[in-house]
Design a protein around this motif. Structure first.
Motif, mmCIF file in Angstrom:
data_model
loop_
_atom_site.group_PDB
_atom_site.id
_atom_site.type_symbol
_atom_site.label_atom_id
_atom_site.label_comp_id
_atom_site.label_asym_id
_atom_site.label_seq_id
_atom_site.Cartn_x
_atom_site.Cartn_y
_atom_site.Cartn_z
ATOM 1 N N TYR A 38 67.866 -61.196 -7.866
ATOM 2 C CA TYR A 38 67.991 -61.627 -9.253
ATOM 3 C C TYR A 38 69.231 -61.003 -9.877
ATOM 4 O O TYR A 38 69.654 -59.926 -9.477
ATOM 5 C CB TYR A 38 66.763 -61.183 -10.053
ATOM 6 N N THR A 39 69.766 -61.663 -10.890
ATOM 7 C CA THR A 39 70.833 -61.042 -11.661
ATOM 8 C C THR A 39 70.220 -59.868 -12.424
ATOM 9 O O THR A 39 68.999 -59.783 -12.597
ATOM 10 C CB THR A 39 71.455 -62.024 -12.668
ATOM 11 N N GLU A 40 71.070 -58.978 -12.883
ATOM 12 C CA GLU A 40 70.567 -57.825 -13.636
ATOM 13 C C GLU A 40 69.795 -58.282 -14.874
ATOM 14 O O GLU A 40 68.727 -57.753 -15.181
ATOM 15 C CB GLU A 40 71.738 -56.925 -14.029
ATOM 16 N N LYS A 41 70.317 -59.283 -15.570
ATOM 17 C CA LYS A 41 69.653 -59.799 -16.769
ATOM 18 C C LYS A 41 68.275 -60.368 -16.420
ATOM 19 O O LYS A 41 67.280 -60.050 -17.079
ATOM 20 C CB LYS A 41 70.521 -60.882 -17.412
ATOM 21 N N ASP A 42 68.204 -61.196 -15.378
ATOM 22 C CA ASP A 42 66.920 -61.775 -14.981
ATOM 23 C C ASP A 42 65.930 -60.692 -14.562
ATOM 24 O O ASP A 42 64.755 -60.746 -14.912
ATOM 25 C CB ASP A 42 67.100 -62.779 -13.843
ATOM 26 N N MET A 43 66.412 -59.711 -13.806
ATOM 27 C CA MET A 43 65.526 -58.641 -13.354
ATOM 28 C C MET A 43 65.012 -57.832 -14.539
ATOM 29 O O MET A 43 63.831 -57.492 -14.597
ATOM 30 C CB MET A 43 66.241 -57.736 -12.351
ATOM 31 N N ASN A 44 65.877 -57.560 -15.505
ATOM 32 C CA ASN A 44 65.435 -56.829 -16.701
ATOM 33 C C ASN A 44 64.365 -57.606 -17.457
ATOM 34 O O ASN A 44 63.381 -57.031 -17.931
ATOM 35 C CB ASN A 44 66.618 -56.517 -17.613
ATOM 36 N N GLU A 45 64.547 -58.919 -17.576
ATOM 37 C CA GLU A 45 63.560 -59.749 -18.262
ATOM 38 C C GLU A 45 62.242 -59.783 -17.495
ATOM 39 O O GLU A 45 61.168 -59.679 -18.084
ATOM 40 C CB GLU A 45 64.094 -61.170 -18.440
ATOM 41 N N LYS A 46 62.306 -59.919 -16.189
ATOM 42 C CA LYS A 46 61.102 -60.027 -15.366
ATOM 43 C C LYS A 46 60.322 -58.720 -15.286
ATOM 44 O O LYS A 46 59.123 -58.727 -15.054
ATOM 45 C CB LYS A 46 61.449 -60.508 -13.957
ATOM 46 N N THR A 47 61.015 -57.599 -15.453
ATOM 47 C CA THR A 47 60.343 -56.304 -15.307
ATOM 48 C C THR A 47 60.130 -55.580 -16.633
ATOM 49 O O THR A 47 59.648 -54.444 -16.637
ATOM 50 C CB THR A 47 61.152 -55.397 -14.354
ATOM 51 N N ALA A 48 60.459 -56.230 -17.732
ATOM 52 C CA ALA A 48 60.379 -55.567 -19.043
ATOM 53 C C ALA A 48 58.985 -55.004 -19.327
ATOM 54 O O ALA A 48 58.851 -53.932 -19.904
ATOM 55 C CB ALA A 48 60.796 -56.533 -20.148
ATOM 56 N N GLY A 49 57.937 -55.691 -18.923
ATOM 57 C CA GLY A 49 56.582 -55.244 -19.219
ATOM 58 C C GLY A 49 55.970 -54.324 -18.185
ATOM 59 O O GLY A 49 54.834 -53.876 -18.358
ATOM 60 N N LEU A 50 56.698 -54.016 -17.142
ATOM 61 C CA LEU A 50 56.144 -53.164 -16.094
ATOM 62 C C LEU A 50 56.217 -51.699 -16.496
ATOM 63 O O LEU A 50 57.201 -51.252 -17.079
ATOM 64 C CB LEU A 50 56.907 -53.362 -14.781
ATOM 65 N N PRO A 51 55.181 -50.938 -16.144
ATOM 66 C CA PRO A 51 55.219 -49.501 -16.432
ATOM 67 C C PRO A 51 56.128 -48.786 -15.439
ATOM 68 O O PRO A 51 56.531 -49.342 -14.428
ATOM 69 C CB PRO A 51 53.751 -49.080 -16.224
ATOM 70 N N ASP A 52 56.432 -47.536 -15.739
ATOM 71 C CA ASP A 52 57.196 -46.688 -14.829
ATOM 72 C C ASP A 52 56.412 -45.395 -14.667
ATOM 73 O O ASP A 52 56.291 -44.636 -15.638
ATOM 74 C CB ASP A 52 58.582 -46.402 -15.403
ATOM 75 N N PRO A 53 55.823 -45.175 -13.524
ATOM 76 C CA PRO A 53 55.973 -45.849 -12.243
ATOM 77 C C PRO A 53 55.190 -47.163 -12.175
ATOM 78 O O PRO A 53 54.266 -47.393 -12.943
ATOM 79 C CB PRO A 53 55.432 -44.836 -11.230
ATOM 80 N N VAL A 54 55.587 -48.009 -11.214
ATOM 81 C CA VAL A 54 54.986 -49.323 -11.031
ATOM 82 C C VAL A 54 53.883 -49.216 -9.974
ATOM 83 O O VAL A 54 54.143 -48.786 -8.853
ATOM 84 C CB VAL A 54 56.037 -50.354 -10.573
ATOM 85 N N PRO A 55 52.640 -49.601 -10.350
ATOM 86 C CA PRO A 55 51.553 -49.564 -9.360
ATOM 87 C C PRO A 55 51.698 -50.673 -8.320
ATOM 88 O O PRO A 55 52.302 -51.715 -8.570
ATOM 89 C CB PRO A 55 50.285 -49.772 -10.194
ATOM 90 N N LYS A 56 51.104 -50.437 -7.169
ATOM 91 C CA LYS A 56 51.198 -51.363 -6.041
ATOM 92 C C LYS A 56 50.682 -52.756 -6.392
ATOM 93 O O LYS A 56 51.286 -53.755 -6.010
ATOM 94 C CB LYS A 56 50.430 -50.805 -4.843
ATOM 95 N N ASP A 57 49.574 -52.833 -7.137
ATOM 96 C CA ASP A 57 49.015 -54.160 -7.470
ATOM 97 C C ASP A 57 49.982 -54.970 -8.328
ATOM 98 O O ASP A 57 50.094 -56.188 -8.168
ATOM 99 C CB ASP A 57 47.640 -54.052 -8.122
ATOM 100 N N GLN A 58 50.742 -54.305 -9.201
ATOM 101 C CA GLN A 58 51.709 -55.031 -10.015
ATOM 102 C C GLN A 58 52.934 -55.435 -9.187
ATOM 103 O O GLN A 58 53.530 -56.479 -9.431
ATOM 104 C CB GLN A 58 52.104 -54.218 -11.247
ATOM 105 N N PHE A 59 53.286 -54.615 -8.213
ATOM 106 C CA PHE A 59 54.351 -55.000 -7.283
ATOM 107 C C PHE A 59 53.951 -56.265 -6.527
ATOM 108 O O PHE A 59 54.735 -57.220 -6.431
ATOM 109 C CB PHE A 59 54.632 -53.858 -6.300
ATOM 110 N N LEU A 60 52.739 -56.294 -5.994
ATOM 111 C CA LEU A 60 52.281 -57.463 -5.237
ATOM 112 C C LEU A 60 52.199 -58.693 -6.135
ATOM 113 O O LEU A 60 52.584 -59.789 -5.713
ATOM 114 C CB LEU A 60 50.938 -57.176 -4.576
ATOM 115 N N ALA A 61 51.741 -58.528 -7.363
ATOM 116 C CA ALA A 61 51.686 -59.660 -8.305
ATOM 117 C C ALA A 61 53.106 -60.176 -8.571
ATOM 118 O O ALA A 61 53.336 -61.391 -8.621
ATOM 119 C CB ALA A 61 51.015 -59.235 -9.610
#
Length: 164
Positions: A38-61
């Motif tokens: 993904y472009t940096e912009k797309d990746m930022n948009e797609k991951t904006a709601g993810l916590p840090d650290p990212v749990p495995k279930d959210q990675f798989l989703a």
């Protein structure tokens, strides 16, 4: 091996401590290592709601979502659009301009790293060779897990040494 099994195997390399989550930086590296460019912009948009650290279930989703990023064919089409002479190659100066002025703009240093790695012939870069350089094939077999584990352990040891 199913796609999901491959995802879990690569996840496990990043989650070397078996914590069930990885940092967002490692998450991004993990996703990219699985071919999602993904472009940096797309990746930022797609991951904006993810916590840090990212749990495995959210990675798989995240990985189950259809990939909508650029493909090799998209890159080929874009590069061919700049080939005004229809000769199958582009001048280094033009590639430099594209790297620093379009899309995810690179710094002079970042662009130079890419330019230094491109196979050049007389100041020109063959478009197909550039595509191969920018999109190395993903391994179709299971990666050497022991070698990857050693690399991760070395990086972790270096990070610990730097903290002390």
């Amino acid at each position: 091996m199913s796609d999901e099994a491959k995802w879990v195997e690569i996840w496990d390399l990043f989650d070397s401590k078996k914590a069930g989550s990885i940092s967002k930086v490692d998450f991004l590296a993990c996703v990219r290592s699985l071919g999602r460019k993904y472009t940096e912009k797309d990746m930022n948009e797609k991951t904006a709601g993810l916590p840090d650290p990212v749990p495995k279930d959210q990675f798989l989703a995240f990985m189950r979502e259809p990939y909508t990023g650029p493909t090799t064919d998209d890159l080929r089409t874009a590069l061919n659009a700049f080939d005004g002479k229809d000769c199958g190659s582009l001048p280094i100066s033009q590639i430099n301009m594209m790297l620093k002025g379009m899309g995810d703009k690179l710094t002079d240093e970042e662009a130079q790293i890419i330019l230094d790695g491109l196979p050049q012939e007389g100041g020109q870069v063959n478009i197909e060779k550039m595509i191969e350089f920018l999109n190395p094939p993903l391994p179709s077999t299971t990666p050497n897990m022991e070698e990857l584990r050693k690399e991760i352990e070395m990086e972790e040891a270096a990070a610990l040494a730097a903290e002390n």
